[in-house]
Enzyme design. Structure first.
Site, PDB file in Angstrom:
ATOM      1  CB  CYS A  42       7.320  38.482  74.281  1.00 44.76           C
ATOM      2  SG  CYS A  42       7.450  39.084  75.973  1.00 44.76           S
ATOM      3  N   GLY A  43       5.268  40.403  73.544  1.00 43.90           N
ATOM      4  CA  GLY A  43       4.292  41.494  73.549  1.00 43.90           C
ATOM      5  C   GLY A  43       4.653  42.578  74.541  1.00 43.90           C
ATOM      6  CB  THR A  44       4.533  42.744  78.109  1.00 47.17           C
ATOM      7  OG1 THR A  44       4.903  41.396  78.467  1.00 47.17           O
ATOM      8  CG2 THR A  44       3.027  42.838  77.931  1.00 47.17           C
ATOM      9  NE  ARG A  83      28.395  52.076  93.569  1.00 40.96           N
ATOM     10  CZ  ARG A  83      28.667  52.834  92.514  1.00 40.96           C
ATOM     11  NH1 ARG A  83      29.901  52.907  92.037  1.00 40.96           N
ATOM     12  NH2 ARG A  83      27.706  53.541  91.944  1.00 40.96           N
ATOM     13  CG  HIS A  84      27.956  48.556  89.994  1.00 40.91           C
ATOM     14  ND1 HIS A  84      26.875  48.951  90.736  1.00 40.91           N
ATOM     15  CD2 HIS A  84      28.562  49.684  89.560  1.00 40.91           C
ATOM     16  CE1 HIS A  84      26.808  50.276  90.742  1.00 40.91           C
ATOM     17  NE2 HIS A  84      27.823  50.736  90.042  1.00 40.91           N
ATOM     18  CG  ASP A 119       6.051  36.033  71.877  1.00 33.69           C
ATOM     19  OD1 ASP A 119       6.111  37.133  71.270  1.00 33.69           O
ATOM     20  OD2 ASP A 119       5.364  35.874  72.906  1.00 33.69           O
ATOM     21  CG  HIS A 170      24.603  50.756  88.214  1.00 34.44           C
ATOM     22  ND1 HIS A 170      23.891  51.505  89.121  1.00 34.44           N
ATOM     23  CD2 HIS A 170      25.632  51.543  87.788  1.00 34.44           C
ATOM     24  CE1 HIS A 170      24.464  52.706  89.241  1.00 34.44           C
ATOM     25  NE2 HIS A 170      25.505  52.752  88.430  1.00 34.44           N
ATOM     26  CB  ILE A 204       6.486  40.973  81.389  1.00 35.91           C
ATOM     27  CG1 ILE A 204       6.336  42.494  81.515  1.00 35.91           C
ATOM     28  CG2 ILE A 204       6.444  40.326  82.771  1.00 35.91           C
ATOM     29  CD1 ILE A 204       4.950  42.938  82.003  1.00 35.91           C
ATOM     30  N   GLY A 205       7.287  38.379  79.887  1.00 34.24           N
ATOM     31  CA  GLY A 205       7.440  36.917  79.880  1.00 34.24           C
ATOM     32  C   GLY A 205       8.862  36.521  79.507  1.00 34.24           C
ATOM     33  NE  ARG A 226       0.680  42.173  72.174  1.00 34.65           N
ATOM     34  CZ  ARG A 226       0.338  40.978  72.632  1.00 34.65           C
ATOM     35  NH1 ARG A 226       0.187  40.791  73.935  1.00 34.65           N
ATOM     36  NH2 ARG A 226       0.137  39.972  71.809  1.00 34.65           N
TER      37      ARG A 226
HETATM   38  C1  RB5 Z   1       1.506  36.698  73.871  1.00 36.27           C
HETATM   39  O1  RB5 Z   1       0.167  37.010  73.696  1.00 36.27           O
HETATM   40  C2  RB5 Z   1       2.037  37.418  75.097  1.00 36.27           C
HETATM   41  O2  RB5 Z   1       1.506  36.834  76.252  1.00 36.27           O
HETATM   42  C3  RB5 Z   1       3.550  37.377  75.133  1.00 36.27           C
HETATM   43  O3  RB5 Z   1       4.069  37.890  73.966  1.00 36.27           O
HETATM   44  C4  RB5 Z   1       4.191  38.171  76.252  1.00 36.27           C
HETATM   45  O4  RB5 Z   1       3.746  39.481  76.282  1.00 36.27           O
HETATM   46  C5  RB5 Z   1       4.228  37.539  77.557  1.00 36.27           C
HETATM   47  O5  RB5 Z   1       4.766  38.066  78.539  1.00 36.27           O
END
Ligand code: RB5
Length: 144
Positions: free
Chosen positions: A64-66, A131-132, A8, A97, A68-69, A108
């Site tokens: 993405c930034g983290t 096993r995996h 993103d 695994h 995570i999304g 970030r």
């Molecule tokens: C964008 O600002 C940020 O929310 C996105 O890149 C991401 O980190 C979401 O998980």
């Protein structure tokens, strides 16, 4: 192995570096990089997951930034095993695994030196199977 890469707006610099790294290693890359100032990460996760699911043996990288999304979004797709990694050990273990087929990175969170070591581990480590395998099959069955 072909790699599908997307980010993103919060991961564009890291995505450029990742793309250069992959091309220098002679890896075929198809990338989806946003042109707009702000985009929604689930749209880019969807592009890469569809590509990976339709191209056996390929891998995906989502930034993405983290991270995570992207990882939450990608793991909604049946057959996708997306792992957010912040070091090479995580990348190595998720290949061994979990047979992860999508790597998620956070611009970030991770500097490019660390990302290089993550990429090497993700690309060069084989799934251990045994096993995996049955555990992964359970993941594919899904929850209630
Ligand atoms: C964008 O600002 C940020 O929310 C996105 O890149 C991401 O980190 C979401 O998980």
């Amino acid at each position: 192995m072909k790699v599908y890469l997307a980010t993103d707006h919060a991961g564009i610099r890291l995505a450029d570096m990742v793309k250069d790294f992959l091309l220098k290693r002679g890896i075929e890359v198809e990338s989806f990089l946003p042109q707009e100032a702000k985009v929604d990460y689930p749209d880019y996760a969807q592009k890469i997951c569809k590509c990976v699911l339709n191209d056996e043996g390929s891998r995906g990288i989502l930034i993405c930034g983290t991270g995570i999304g992207m990882s939450i979004s990608a793991n909604r797709f049946k057959g996708i095993r997306a792992a957010l990694c912040t070091d090479a050990y995580m990348a190595k273990m998720t290949r061994m695994h979990n047979d992860a087929n999508v790597l998620c990175l956070g611009e970030r969170l991770s500097g490019f030196g660390v990302v290089e070591s993550i990429l090497e581990a993700f690309l060069d480590t084989e799934f251990e199977g045994e096993r995996h395998l049955s555990r992964i099959q359970k993941i594919e069955l899904g929850g209630c």
